[in-house]
Motif scaffolding. Sequence first.
Motif, short mmCIF file in Angstrom:
data_model
loop_
_atom_site.label_atom_id
_atom_site.label_comp_id
_atom_site.label_asym_id
_atom_site.label_seq_id
_atom_site.Cartn_x
_atom_site.Cartn_y
_atom_site.Cartn_z
N HIS A 6 -2.82 -52.44 -3.39
CA HIS A 6 -3.26 -52.04 -4.75
C HIS A 6 -4.35 -52.85 -5.39
N SER A 7 -4.67 -54.24 -5.14
CA SER A 7 -5.49 -54.88 -5.45
C SER A 7 -6.84 -55.61 -4.71
N GLU A 8 -6.43 -55.58 -3.47
CA GLU A 8 -7.28 -56.51 -2.52
C GLU A 8 -8.43 -55.51 -2.52
N PRO A 9 -9.81 -56.48 -2.26
CA PRO A 9 -10.95 -55.66 -2.11
C PRO A 9 -11.01 -55.15 -0.58
N LEU A 10 -11.47 -53.89 -0.64
CA LEU A 10 -11.44 -53.20 0.57
C LEU A 10 -12.99 -53.09 1.23
N THR A 11 -13.05 -52.84 2.31
CA THR A 11 -14.26 -52.85 3.02
C THR A 11 -13.76 -52.20 4.42
N ARG A 12 -14.88 -51.63 4.93
CA ARG A 12 -14.96 -50.94 6.44
C ARG A 12 -14.42 -51.73 7.52
N ASP A 13 -14.12 -52.90 7.34
CA ASP A 13 -13.63 -54.06 8.32
C ASP A 13 -12.29 -54.34 7.87
N THR A 14 -11.56 -53.74 6.89
CA THR A 14 -10.16 -53.89 6.45
C THR A 14 -9.45 -53.23 7.53
N SER A 15 -8.28 -54.16 8.10
CA SER A 15 -7.56 -53.55 8.81
C SER A 15 -6.42 -52.92 8.31
N VAL A 16 -6.12 -51.85 9.04
CA VAL A 16 -5.13 -50.93 8.54
C VAL A 16 -3.83 -51.60 9.38
N CYS A 17 -2.99 -52.04 8.52
CA CYS A 17 -1.84 -52.82 9.03
C CYS A 17 -0.42 -51.90 8.97
N LYS A 18 0.61 -52.34 9.48
CA LYS A 18 1.88 -51.78 9.73
C LYS A 18 2.37 -51.51 7.78
N HIS A 19 1.89 -52.19 6.98
CA HIS A 19 2.15 -52.25 5.57
C HIS A 19 1.36 -51.39 4.67
N TYR A 20 0.31 -50.73 5.51
CA TYR A 20 -0.71 -49.82 4.79
C TYR A 20 0.13 -48.86 3.78
N ARG A 21 -0.62 -48.62 2.50
CA ARG A 21 -0.09 -47.80 1.59
C ARG A 21 -1.18 -47.02 1.08
N ASN A 22 -1.01 -45.52 0.83
CA ASN A 22 -2.31 -44.93 0.25
C ASN A 22 -2.19 -45.00 -1.43
N THR A 23 -2.77 -46.07 -1.72
CA THR A 23 -2.82 -46.24 -3.09
C THR A 23 -3.94 -45.96 -3.87
N GLN A 24 -4.04 -45.78 -5.11
CA GLN A 24 -5.40 -45.68 -5.84
C GLN A 24 -6.51 -46.36 -5.44
N ASN A 25 -6.34 -47.53 -5.22
CA ASN A 25 -7.56 -48.37 -4.65
C ASN A 25 -7.76 -48.06 -3.40
N VAL A 26 -7.12 -47.37 -2.45
CA VAL A 26 -7.36 -46.69 -0.87
C VAL A 26 -8.26 -45.42 -1.46
N ARG A 27 -7.61 -44.78 -2.40
CA ARG A 27 -8.30 -43.44 -2.59
C ARG A 27 -9.74 -43.70 -3.17
N ARG A 28 -9.71 -44.45 -3.92
CA ARG A 28 -11.18 -44.86 -4.80
C ARG A 28 -12.20 -45.25 -3.51
N PHE A 29 -11.70 -45.96 -2.54
CA PHE A 29 -12.63 -46.35 -1.34
C PHE A 29 -12.82 -45.24 -0.74
N MET A 30 -11.86 -44.19 -0.36
CA MET A 30 -12.13 -43.12 0.46
C MET A 30 -13.12 -42.13 -0.07
N LEU A 31 -12.80 -42.04 -1.64
CA LEU A 31 -13.93 -41.24 -2.15
C LEU A 31 -15.41 -41.84 -2.12
N GLU A 32 -15.64 -43.08 -2.29
CA GLU A 32 -16.77 -43.72 -2.17
C GLU A 32 -17.37 -43.49 -0.89
N HIS A 33 -16.85 -43.47 0.24
CA HIS A 33 -17.44 -43.34 1.31
C HIS A 33 -17.27 -42.07 1.97
#
Length: 71
Positions: A6-33
């Motif tokens: 929900h709040s961590e900074p995301l980069t292309r190098d961020t690992s998708v772990c078993k606790h991954y969630r489709n949050t608004q933070n992730v959605r913003r990152f994906m829209l940007e890229h």
Amino acid sequence: MSFNWHSEPLTRDTSVCKHYRNTQNVRRFMLEHCGAKFKFDRGFMAWIGNGVPKTLGEVVDEWLQRNRDGH
């Protein structure tokens, strides 16, 4: 402590772990890229959560590959 999707900074190098969630933070990152046409669908979400280690950069690249023809 696990990664806060929900709040961590995301980069292309961020690992998708078993606790991954489709949050608004992730959605913003994906829209940007990926652009304004980005959306999650079931098949894509299943691919993200398939247990194979990946980064958010690989997630972006996969979405762009799946949607290169505008589908």
